[in-house]
Structures are given as structure tokens and as C-alpha cells.
Design an enzyme around this catalytic site. Structure first.
Site, PDB file in Angstrom:
ATOM      1  N   ASP A 133      70.579 -78.953 -79.312  1.00  0.00           N
ATOM      2  CA  ASP A 133      71.565 -79.723 -78.558  1.00  0.00           C
ATOM      3  C   ASP A 133      72.575 -80.302 -79.545  1.00  0.00           C
ATOM      4  O   ASP A 133      72.297 -81.290 -80.219  1.00  0.00           O
ATOM      5  CB  ASP A 133      70.810 -80.834 -77.806  1.00  0.00           C
ATOM      6  N   ASN A 161      75.713 -81.505 -78.794  1.00  0.00           N
ATOM      7  CA  ASN A 161      76.586 -82.588 -78.321  1.00  0.00           C
ATOM      8  C   ASN A 161      75.830 -83.811 -77.817  1.00  0.00           C
ATOM      9  O   ASN A 161      76.432 -84.750 -77.296  1.00  0.00           O
ATOM     10  CB  ASN A 161      77.571 -82.079 -77.251  1.00  0.00           C
ATOM     11  N   ASP A 174      73.709 -84.379 -75.313  1.00  0.00           N
ATOM     12  CA  ASP A 174      73.488 -84.697 -73.891  1.00  0.00           C
ATOM     13  C   ASP A 174      72.060 -84.391 -73.440  1.00  0.00           C
ATOM     14  O   ASP A 174      71.747 -84.465 -72.257  1.00  0.00           O
ATOM     15  CB  ASP A 174      74.506 -83.961 -73.003  1.00  0.00           C
ATOM     16  N   ASP A 221      72.826 -76.143 -76.359  1.00  0.00           N
ATOM     17  CA  ASP A 221      74.145 -75.595 -76.041  1.00  0.00           C
ATOM     18  C   ASP A 221      74.546 -74.506 -77.035  1.00  0.00           C
ATOM     19  O   ASP A 221      73.847 -74.259 -78.023  1.00  0.00           O
ATOM     20  CB  ASP A 221      75.195 -76.715 -76.003  1.00  0.00           C
ATOM     21  N   ASP A 258      72.030 -62.124 -71.031  1.00  0.00           N
ATOM     22  CA  ASP A 258      71.085 -61.763 -69.985  1.00  0.00           C
ATOM     23  C   ASP A 258      71.899 -61.296 -68.786  1.00  0.00           C
ATOM     24  O   ASP A 258      72.802 -62.004 -68.334  1.00  0.00           O
ATOM     25  CB  ASP A 258      70.261 -63.007 -69.619  1.00  0.00           C
ATOM     26  N   ASP A 273      67.857 -58.254 -66.378  1.00  0.00           N
ATOM     27  CA  ASP A 273      66.866 -58.975 -65.587  1.00  0.00           C
ATOM     28  C   ASP A 273      66.461 -58.227 -64.318  1.00  0.00           C
ATOM     29  O   ASP A 273      67.323 -57.709 -63.600  1.00  0.00           O
ATOM     30  CB  ASP A 273      67.505 -60.318 -65.181  1.00  0.00           C
ATOM     31  N   GLU A 278      64.244 -55.338 -68.261  1.00  0.00           N
ATOM     32  CA  GLU A 278      63.016 -55.951 -67.760  1.00  0.00           C
ATOM     33  C   GLU A 278      62.583 -55.056 -66.599  1.00  0.00           C
ATOM     34  O   GLU A 278      63.119 -55.149 -65.501  1.00  0.00           O
ATOM     35  CB  GLU A 278      63.281 -57.382 -67.273  1.00  0.00           C
ATOM     36  N   HIS A 303      60.291 -66.665 -72.189  1.00  0.00           N
ATOM     37  CA  HIS A 303      60.476 -67.911 -71.453  1.00  0.00           C
ATOM     38  C   HIS A 303      59.707 -67.921 -70.128  1.00  0.00           C
ATOM     39  O   HIS A 303      59.785 -68.906 -69.399  1.00  0.00           O
ATOM     40  CB  HIS A 303      61.972 -68.094 -71.177  1.00  0.00           C
ATOM     41  N   ASP A 304      59.012 -66.844 -69.806  1.00  0.00           N
ATOM     42  CA  ASP A 304      58.296 -66.762 -68.527  1.00  0.00           C
ATOM     43  C   ASP A 304      56.788 -66.924 -68.670  1.00  0.00           C
ATOM     44  O   ASP A 304      56.057 -66.807 -67.684  1.00  0.00           O
ATOM     45  CB  ASP A 304      58.567 -65.410 -67.859  1.00  0.00           C
TER      46      ASP A 304
HETATM   47  C1  NOJ Z   1      62.962 -62.657 -64.741  1.00  0.00           C
HETATM   48  C2  NOJ Z   1      63.355 -63.809 -65.614  1.00  0.00           C
HETATM   49  O1  NOJ Z   1      62.816 -63.604 -66.898  1.00  0.00           O
HETATM   50  C3  NOJ Z   1      62.833 -65.055 -64.951  1.00  0.00           C
HETATM   51  O2  NOJ Z   1      62.942 -66.184 -65.785  1.00  0.00           O
HETATM   52  C4  NOJ Z   1      63.563 -65.250 -63.650  1.00  0.00           C
HETATM   53  O3  NOJ Z   1      62.992 -66.333 -62.963  1.00  0.00           O
HETATM   54  C5  NOJ Z   1      63.473 -64.008 -62.757  1.00  0.00           C
HETATM   55  N1  NOJ Z   1      63.653 -62.781 -63.478  1.00  0.00           N
HETATM   56  C6  NOJ Z   1      64.520 -64.061 -61.681  1.00  0.00           C
HETATM   57  O4  NOJ Z   1      65.787 -63.860 -62.240  1.00  0.00           O
END
Ligand code: NOJ
Length: 567
Positions: free
Chosen positions: A26, A28, A30, A34, A103, A203, A260, A335-336
Site C-alpha cells: 500500500d 498511498n 489507505d 495499489d 487477469d 479466468d 484457468e 489467491h483461491d
Molecule cells: C477464479 C478466480 O481465481 C476466483 O478468485 C474468482 O472468484 C472466480 N474465478 C470468478 O471470477
């Protein structure tokens, strides 16, 4: 297939790194990461050896699903900065030979996208055809598909229509059958590639084709609904869309595309990533999760005692199939998912050296390795104790479903702490100052809590420690870059009779060979190798105990030890 520079596989010897921009740095103050923060940290990434940088979405978005709900594909969300910041990031990254990937979220957009807003406001307008709108006469949804985030995949509009959303109700699915919509998407993709982008992570792309007629299916859970996958994943005809997408966009640039694309059957792998495939490469999900969920985390099948052999078989099978047609993308974190150590190793055994072994096991597979931010520090799940600290929409849905199915809040919260996607989304710890140096001193509170271990697990501390997980990742990167066989060498599994062992060889075109052997056992063990070892190239921890025998060497592995051997 021999990847070489300047051809379809120009990217294959690079190390890729994924940033979840909201949580990286981050600049700035907040409380939210970013683009300027990313630019600030490019030298850190260059020093790690990163050559491709995937940014999770930074487009304008109401952030219902962390930016995977886009309301303007041609703008940067003010949360992350401006287009000028993006241009600067591209420029600075290119100077360091880091190609930036955005993405590309084109299965759905946000319900706040102007096209959807128009479709909502004016039934029958052209834009209505860009989405899946339906009317029913009985007041029920058009079919019984379950959304991937829980509940029906249909949402009712104020005027009594329904629209399809495979993810959250704020993510209406785009109707790829509509050629005008497709042309708009291609135009937008070219807009970004014209800026000099290195490519895209794409995605949920396997969902863009739906089963014609959108039929209901036999319910597969007590909720009366059915998984949408059989009706909306890799449906015949998807290839026509993907071919057109490639021809209209990616083929015209030197870019890399990483799909993906979970659940693509082996017989279709060549269509996806072969020499004329729709994409450059795709993520291998076959081994990403050792367990499978039912309609909620509480119906997860055997989370504590997953079958190592089944998981390993899937990994080996996928490596063998992929190398027949092209080149994969390998990862253990993104991140999932919760942090990898949580998935693969019982809590009692969590330790930095185990993180190093987990690094070795996937990093030398055949495929471009992705590192997810914080993985290189050996970050663990932060141990969420309150649902109020959770931001992720899918976690909140799972929690609700668990409570509705009768779980006590404390029990549902234990599942959240284990499986939530927010586990990997807490701020990146840069140092041991306030908020882990994620934001400048005196800034707003970070959007997610900082990890409780940030005083010891942070980039500054690990940069100064030659034995840190970060120092180890740098060694892995250096080793992979030093030997071409780690890029294009053939993969072959070995030592399959041993349980709790991932072991494979990589053999280069010149016959040189390396062996990767990783123990997932909490006990020391002895392994008889089918070859003589030349030298030890890398070890996760401790000495490597080898004894030479005429018919092959004997290796005694410490608990959770991983090694790379020449031989
Ligand atoms: C896959 C992404 O990695 C995930 O974070 C997202 O929630 C779903 N696709 C829907 O876009």
C-alpha cells in the site's frame, strides 16, 4: 516439443509470480495495496528472479469478488490507482525484463457494468442479449443449477426476469453466443495488448459455453440443486469460441496466455495447449487440492486423511499427459486457496524446512512455476477467529451454508480458518514495523488483518537470513535457471512403491538427468535409488545421507526432507 527462445515458448524458462494487488503493498496509506506499491517493489521481484508478473484484477470494480467482477474493463479501479500508474508499472517492469500479465475475466462481468445496467433497465434491448436473461411462468428459476459460490445460479430481477450467474449474483455471465458481445471483448483485449502487456491469466474460461437449452439436472445434494459443471464447463462447441478468441487477439501479439481451465480432459489437452492450442499454457489443478468438497466445506470428503497415493497419481498422470502435447503451468498456492502447507502437512509439523520441501516438490516439475506472493516467505494461514474479519464472498457463503445445515458457529469458524481464500489474501509482510510495513507508518488500518507472525516472517528479516525460506526460493530459482533440463527435460516418475514420497526425474535432450525426491513423511526413511548419484544439487534442510552401492545408491531422508540430485 522443445521450447526455445523467441518461439511459441519464449516464456517457458521464466519464473512467474502472482500478486494479489490489494494485499501486496500500500503506497498511498489507505490500507489497500495499489499499483504504485507494486512498482516500488519491482526490484524485490527482479532479485527473486521473476520474469512474468500476474496481477489479479485491477480494473474498475465494485469488489464484490475481489475485482473478479468488472464494471469497466478499460479503466483502473481508483483503489489501485490510475491508468498512468499502470503505464508506469509496465514501463518499469519492462526495464527489468519482467513482463506483466493482467487477469482476463470474460466469463462474467459486474452487475454494475453499463451493459448489464442497460439490459436491466430496458428489457428487449440489444444488451439483454449479451447476458442470459430468461422468464419463467411458475416463479421458479429457469433451471436448478447451483452457483459455484452456493445457492441458485439464477437471480430474479425487479421486473420478474432471471439472469444466470455461475459465480456471485453480482457477476452475471456473459453470453458468448452473441457475436456483437464477442467482438467487444476482443476489442478490449487488443486495447491492453497494444499497451505492451505481456499477456493474460485467463479466468474461468472453460465456462463460457453453456449446454444449449440450459437444462436442469438430477439434484445431487439435499438442496435440490445440481452442480453447474456438467452443463457449463468444457461444453462441446467451446472450441469455436476459443479459436476465434485466439485468432482475433493473442495470435497477433507476442504474448503469453495462461488459462484457468480446470477439468479439461486429457484428450482435449492438445486443443488447449498444443502447438496450435487456444492458449500458451494452462494451470494444472490436478494436484492443487488433495480433498474435494460437497456443497459446502462441512461436507468436505476426508480433509484429515486424504489419500496421498491418489493425489500423487493425479500429479504424475497430469505431468505425463501434458508433456505429450505442450507445456504446463505449475503452482501450489494462489489467491483461491489456503496456504499450501495447510493443505498437505498436519499442523504439528509446520516448519520452515517443510515449506522448503514443498517448494522443491513442485518447482522442478515440467512446467512454468508460479510463486504466489508470500509463498516465498513460507507464510501460513493467519488463524482467523471471527467471521467479521473475513472479506471473501465465497467464504461468507460457505459459512452461511454451514450454519444453515446446523453447524455451531464455532465449528463453522474452524472451517473458515482452514479453507478460506482470505488465508492467502492478508497483507504481505515487508518488515517488522507496524502492519508489517504493508502501508507507510500512520496509515489507515489494512483492509484485512496482518498476519500475527509478521514480526518474524517478513521480507526484510528473510532477506537478511541466508537460511530463510526466501533465501531458499532464490536458490531454487538459480538452480532452475542454471540447467536447461529443468525447463524442457522429460518428466518420469520414479520410486512409486514408496508411499508419502514424490519422486521424479527430469532428463535433458543430451541425456543429463536430475532426480527430485521429496518426503511427505514425519519419519526418517531409507530409499533405494535406481541410479548412482552424481552430486547433490539442493536440499531442503540438513545433510543428505547417501551411501553408494554397486546397483544404485541408498538415500536416507530426514522427515519432510526434499532433495534435488544429479544422477
Ligand atoms: C477464479 C478466480 O481465481 C476466483 O478468485 C474468482 O472468484 C472466480 N474465478 C470468478 O471470477
Amino acid at each position: 516439443m522443445k521450447p526455445t527462445q523467441n518461439d511459441r515458448y519464449w516464456w517457458a524458462d521464466r519464473i512467474a509470480y502472482q500478486i494479489y494487488p490489494r494485499s501486496f503493498r500500500d503506497a498511498n496509506g489507505d490500507g489497500t495495496g495499489d499499483l504504485k506499491g507494486i512498482t516500488e517493489k519491482l526490484d524485490y521481484l527482479r532479485d527473486l528472479g521473476v520474469g512474468l508478473l500476474w496481477l489479479s484484477p485491477v480494473y474498475r470494480s465494485p469488489m464484490d469478488d475481489g475485482g473478479y467482477d468488472i464494471s469497466d474493463y478499460r479503466d483502473i479501479d481508483p483503489l489501485f490507482g490510475s491508468m498512468a500508474d499502470m503505464d508506469e508499472l509496465l514501463r518499469e517492469a519492462n526495464k527489468r525484463d519482467i513482463r506483466v500479465l493482467m487477469d482476463l475475466v470474460i466469463n462474467h462481468c459486474s452487475d454494475e457494468h453499463p451493459l448489464f445496467q442497460k439490459a436491466l433497465a430496458e428489457p428487449g434491448c440489444e444488451e439483454e442479449g449479451f447476458f442470459y436473461f430468461r422468464r419463467t411462468s411458475d416463479g421458479n428459476p429457469p433451471n436448478n443449477w447451483r452457483s459455484m459460490f452456493g445457492g441458485s445460479a439464477w437471480e430474479r430481477t425487479a421486473d420478474g426476469r432471471w439472469y444466470l450467474h455461475l459465480f456471485s449474483k453480482k457477476q452475471p455471465d456473459l453470453n458468448w453466443e452473441n457475436p456483437t458481445l464477442r467482438a467487444k471483448l476482443y476489442d478490449m483485449i487488443r486495447f491492453w495488448l497494444d499497451k505492451g502487456l505481456g499477456g493474460f491469466r485467463i479466468d474461468a474460461i472453460v465456462h463460457i459455453k453453456k449446454q444449449p437449452g440450459l437444462p436442469s439436472g438430477p439434484r445431487n445434494e439435499p438442496d435440490g440443486m445440481v452442480d453447474c459443471f456438467p452443463y457449463a464447463r468444457n461444453i462441446p462447441g467451446i472450441g469455436d469460441f476459443l479459436t476465434e478468441l485466439r485468432e482475433q487477439t493473442f495470435d497477433r501479439y507476442q504474448c503469453v496466455t495462461i488459462a484457468e481451465a480446470a477439468g479439461v480432459p486429457n484428450r482435449q489437452l492438445a486443443d488447449y495447449i498444443g502447438p496450435n492450442g487456444y492458449f500458451s499454457t494452462m494451470f494444472d489443478f490436478s494436484y492443487a487440492e488433495p480433498y474435494s468438497y460437497g456443497h459446502g466445506w462441512h461436507t468436505c470428503k476426508n480433509p484429515g486423511e486424504w489419500s496421498f497415493r491418489c493425489w500423487r497419481d493425479a500429479l504424475y498422470a497430469s505431468q505425463l499427459e501434458t508433456q505429450k502435447v505442450g507445456y504446463g503451468a505449475v503452482f501450489t498456492e494462489n489467491h483461491d486457496y489456503p496456504r499450501a502447507i495447510q493443505k498437505f502437512v498436519p499442523e504439528k509439523d509446520h516448519a520452515p524446512e517443510v515449506q522448503k520441501m514443498l517448494g522443491i516438490f513442485y518447482f522442478f516439475l515440467r512446467g512454468m512455476p508460479f510463486i504466489y506472493q508470500g509463498q516465498e516467505l513460507g507464510m501460513t494461514n493467519p488463524g482467523f477467529t471471527s467471521i467479521d474479519r473475513i472479506n471473501d464472498i465465497s467464504t461468507k457463503n460457505h459459512y452461511r451454508v454451514a450454519l444453515a445445515d446446523g453447524l455451531e458457529p464455532a465449528e463453522a469458524m474452524r472451517l473458515v480458518a482452514r479453507y478460506s481464500r482470505d488465508n492467502a489474501r492478508v497483507p504481505f509482510p515487508w518488515d517488522d514495523s507496524e502492519n508489517g510495513g504493508f502501508s507507510p507508518a500512520g496509515s489507515a488500518e489494512p483492509w484485512l488483518p496482518v498476519h500475527p507472525d509478521y514480526r518474524t516472517v517478513n521480507a526484510a528479516a528473510e532477506l537478511a537470513d541466508p537460511d530463510s525460506v526466501l533465501a531458499f526460493y532464490k536458490k531454487m530459482v538459480a538452480l532452475r535457471k542454471s540447467e536447461r533440463l529443468f525447463v524442457d527435460g522429460t518428466f518420469a516418475p520414479v520410486l512409486k512403491r514408496y508411499d508419502k514420497l514424490v519422486a521424479y526425474t527430469r532428463t535433458g535432450a543430451d541425456g543429463r538427468r536430475a532426480a527430485v525426491i521429496c518426503s511427505f513423511s514425519d519419519r526418517a526413511r531409507t530409499v533405494k535409488l535406481p541410479f548412482a548419484v552424481g552430486k547433490v544439487l539442493l536440499a531442503s534442510h540438513g545433510e543428505v545421507a547417501l551411501s553408494h552401492c554397486p546397483d544404485g545408491d541408498v538415500l536416507t531422508l530426514k522427515p519432510y526432507q526434499g532433495v534435488v540430485l544429479e544422477g
